[in-house]
Design an enzyme around this catalytic site. Structure first.
Site, PDB file in Angstrom:
ATOM      1  N   HIS A 118     -31.468-115.201   0.923  1.00 35.02           N
ATOM      2  CA  HIS A 118     -31.113-113.800   1.188  1.00 35.02           C
ATOM      3  C   HIS A 118     -32.314-113.007   1.703  1.00 35.02           C
ATOM      4  CE1 HIS A 118     -27.805-115.002  -1.439  1.00 35.02           C
ATOM      5  NE2 HIS A 118     -27.150-113.918  -1.097  1.00 35.02           N
ATOM      6  N   GLU A 123     -17.410-115.238   7.042  1.00 34.11           N
ATOM      7  CA  GLU A 123     -18.322-114.767   8.097  1.00 34.11           C
ATOM      8  C   GLU A 123     -17.944-115.316   9.469  1.00 34.11           C
ATOM      9  OE1 GLU A 123     -19.375-115.887   5.137  1.00 34.11           O
ATOM     10  OE2 GLU A 123     -20.382-114.151   4.261  1.00 34.11           O
TER      11      GLU A 123
END
Lengths: 332, 342
Positions: free
Chosen positions: A133, A64
């Site tokens: 998440h 990321e």
């Protein structure tokens, strides 16, 4: 506009916007984890790789920080990348590039360059994905000058604001609530934009202003229907952009209704509700208030796995109804 | 840069790379620029000591051959990303010292209009996308610039300078991996000056040579003596050719040394006087290059004196330019945050 209007899902609207942007401008390309043949974790890119090829729909490694940095570098040197984070939570892995680089390069270089990068963040709870998440971190990025941060709440806005983001010369962060991806709504064919930095009055009312973001807009609208039957007329303001915030629309609404409630999924304290409340307290609308401002936000806890606990951590329609009743009828 | 003529190169057949590759005028220009970097940083340091420059700065004195050698085969529109120790890279890529001084003085005539200072010095027009205050921050950005070059088929190559400290950042590993899998035209240049602030590479880094890490990303890893201009330039030349041919990235480890401390707060407690003295007296990159130039007949003492004088004049003029330039108006503090504002 006489463009054909169809019912599309929020995810389809985003996909259509990306396809239009890529058709219009060869500098536009997509990067992200598993956005190619897999179609993205939430099938937002879907089959775009078949149409545009692997050179413009680029699967990145699970990197990321590096991926965000590559997108920033590409934007800095003439391309128009749209970078998808698989989950908004993973922004935490890329904060350096978002906060120190994307947001500041133009400023640090005295305006010599721009960084026209778009980053998309699937956000929010409700999918049973638990604490890592399910977060709503938009206020983190909203705190950084140099970024623009938007939260479209409808398929129409999802398409129009994404196209506005791609056309924008500065970094635009888009927070998309995962539960909205399947929501359907009218979306015109072809190119149109919805301006960044402009709130939308989704329902007019006299008694109470509810400023809501993302999925809470629909919840507020649903609550307003129930409240209307009880004689409480709610105005729902969809903030749409949290940086730069459309202060005037909120101020004007509060001056009309004299009551303000903020509804958002992110953790209640130190967030969007605090900002909107303080903005009203600092404005001429303060003198119009007939009651204290109310914030309905997420609990001061990570998002739990158990579905009942998960629901309990974020505002639900009955919470909005109860809070609105109390606010309007003076129980507070 | 253009090659020397064939007749000339034949007569230099046994000399090191740069003396075969470049003309005498080009090599004298390199010496000029190495002096320009050295005197610029000495000038900046003096201005700092006299209170004319605030903040901090990270001097690359002792690393001039590395900056010049790497940039030697680059064209003007090739790009670099640089580091907090980036003054040398900026000058080597073609920046004017007067606008750099102006930036350090916080003036509107500076490269960043006084908003960036030493740590964010940039010259986008000459391909320097900027120094960076974050260790390793520029590495993924360089890979993104190389992705642009590949997608837009510009033929540009991108150099990412970073220090030994950055090789332990995640950004380094993620960026090298992506550059390798996508075969991007980028050159990773680790200027290993032995210390990440106070921590030596021996204490911080599991491999003996940072170039060994190239193997993990299937790219060539090249070690050069960063204080010998010709060695650095030769490695850069090969890496640039490889990148331009579409064969992908290279990691060059340029082993060098900074004569000064990490920044202005450094008390030099982590290295010995003897070590510093050895590098300054016996391995100074300017002295080494100058001796070679003289030995191989590219310059004489008079020529060297002329270069030193001209550099001194350019530095003095640059400082005067900076002093005389206007400061930004505080009412403009909010400029350049967003594109539509200014």
């Amino acid at each position: 506009m006489d463009a054909m209007v169809r019912e599309l899902s929020y995810a389809q609207a985003i996909q259509e916007a990306m396809a239009i942007a890529m058709d219009m401008d060869e500098r536009v390309f997509l990067m992200g984890e598993d956005i190619g043949v897999y179609g993205g974790a939430f099938q937002v890119t879907g089959d775009l790789v078949e149409r545009f090829g692997t050179e413009r729909v680029i699967d990145t490694p699970i990197s990321e920080l590096g991926g965000a940095g590559v997108a920033v570098g590409a934007a800095l040197t003439g391309m128009r990348p749209i970078f998808e984070f698989q989950f908004s939570d993973f922004a935490t892995l890329a904060m350096e590039q978002i906060v120190n680089q994307a947001a500041k390069i133009r400023f640090m270089l005295g305006g010599e360059v721009s960084v026209p990068v778009v980053m998309r963040f699937p956000a929010g709870s409700g999918t049973g994905a638990a604490a890592q998440h399910s977060q709503s971190l938009e206020a983190w990025l909203g705190h950084v000058p140099g970024l623009k941060v938007i939260q479209p709440a409808t398929p129409y806005d999802a398409k129009g604001m994404l196209l506005a983001a791609v056309a924008d010369p500065d970094p635009v962060m888009i927070f998309e609530h995962k539960l909205l991806y399947k929501m359907k709504g009218p979306v015109p064919e072809g190119y149109y934009t919805v301006p960044i930095g402009k709130a939308d009055i989704r329902r007019e009312g006299r008694d109470l202003t509810v400023v809501a973001t993302s999925i809470m807009v629909q919840k507020a609208l649903d609550a307003a229907v129930v409240l209307e039957a009880e004689g409480i007329d709610v105005e729902v303001v969809d903030l749409r952009t949290i940086r730069p915030m459309d202060k005037q629309t909120v101020i004007d609404s509060v001056k009309k209704t004299s009551r303000l409630m903020c509804v958002y999924e992110a953790v209640k304290t130190l967030g969007i509700g605090a900002e909107v409340s303080a903005m009203i307290a600092e404005s001429e609308a303060f003198d119009y208030l007939d009651a204290p401002i109310v914030r309905l936000g997420g609990a001061e806890t990570p998002i739990p796995y158990n579905p009942e606990l998960e629901k309990a951590t974020v505002p639900q329609i009955p919470d909005i109804i109860t809070a609105a009743r109390d606010l309007v009828r003076g129980a507070r | 840069m253009t090659r020397a003529s064939k007749a000339v190169t034949d007569s230099r057949a046994n000399l090191p790379f740069v003396y075969r590759q470049y003309s005498a005028a080009q090599l004298r220009e390199v010496l000029y620029k190495m002096y320009l970097i050295r005197r610029f940083e000495e000038g900046a340091e003096e201005c700092y000591t006299r209170g004319l420059i605030h903040g901090t700065m990270h001097l690359s004195i002792g690393q001039e051959a590395s900056a010049m050698g790497i940039c030697m085969p680059l064209a003007q529109d090739d790009q670099i990303t640089s580091t907090h120790r980036g003054h040398g890279h900026c000058i080597a890529k073609g920046a004017e010292v007067k606008r750099m001084f102006a930036e350090f003085f916080g003036k509107t005539t500076g490269y960043c209009k006084g908003r960036g200072g030493s740590m964010h010095i940039a010259d986008v027009g000459k391909g320097n996308l900027g120094a960076n205050g974050i260790v390793g921050g520029g590495i993924p950005i360089a890979v993104g610039a190389a992705l642009s070059a590949k997608m837009m088929k510009t033929g540009k190559v991108v150099v990412s300078f970073f220090g030994d400290g950055a090789n332990n950042e995640g950004a380094f590993h993620e960026a090298l991996n992506m550059a390798a899998i996508w075969k991007l035209p980028v050159i990773f240049v680790c200027e290993n000056n032995g210390y990440g602030m106070s921590t030596s590479t021996a204490r911080s880094t599991a491999v003996k040579n940072i170039a060994e890490r190239a193997a993990a990303y299937s790219m060539p890893g090249v070690i050069v003596n960063g204080n010998i201009f010709s060695e650095v330039a030769e490695a850069s030349h090969q890496a640039v050719a490889r990148a331009r041919a579409g064969e992908g990235p290279t990691l060059i480890e340029s082993k060098t040394y900074r004569h000064r401390g990490h920044s202005k707060s450094d008390r030099n407690r982590y290295r010995t006087k003897e070590e510093i003295e050895d590098w300054m007296s016996n391995r100074d990159p300017i002295t080494l290059f100058e001796s070679e130039l003289r030995e191989f007949g590219f310059i004489d003492n008079k020529g060297i004196e002329a270069i030193r004088d001209a550099v001194a004049q350019e530095i003095a003029d640059g400082i005067e330019f900076a002093k005389a330039s206007p400061s930004p108006d505080v009412r403009d503090t909010g400029n350049y945050v967003y594109t539509e504002q200014a």
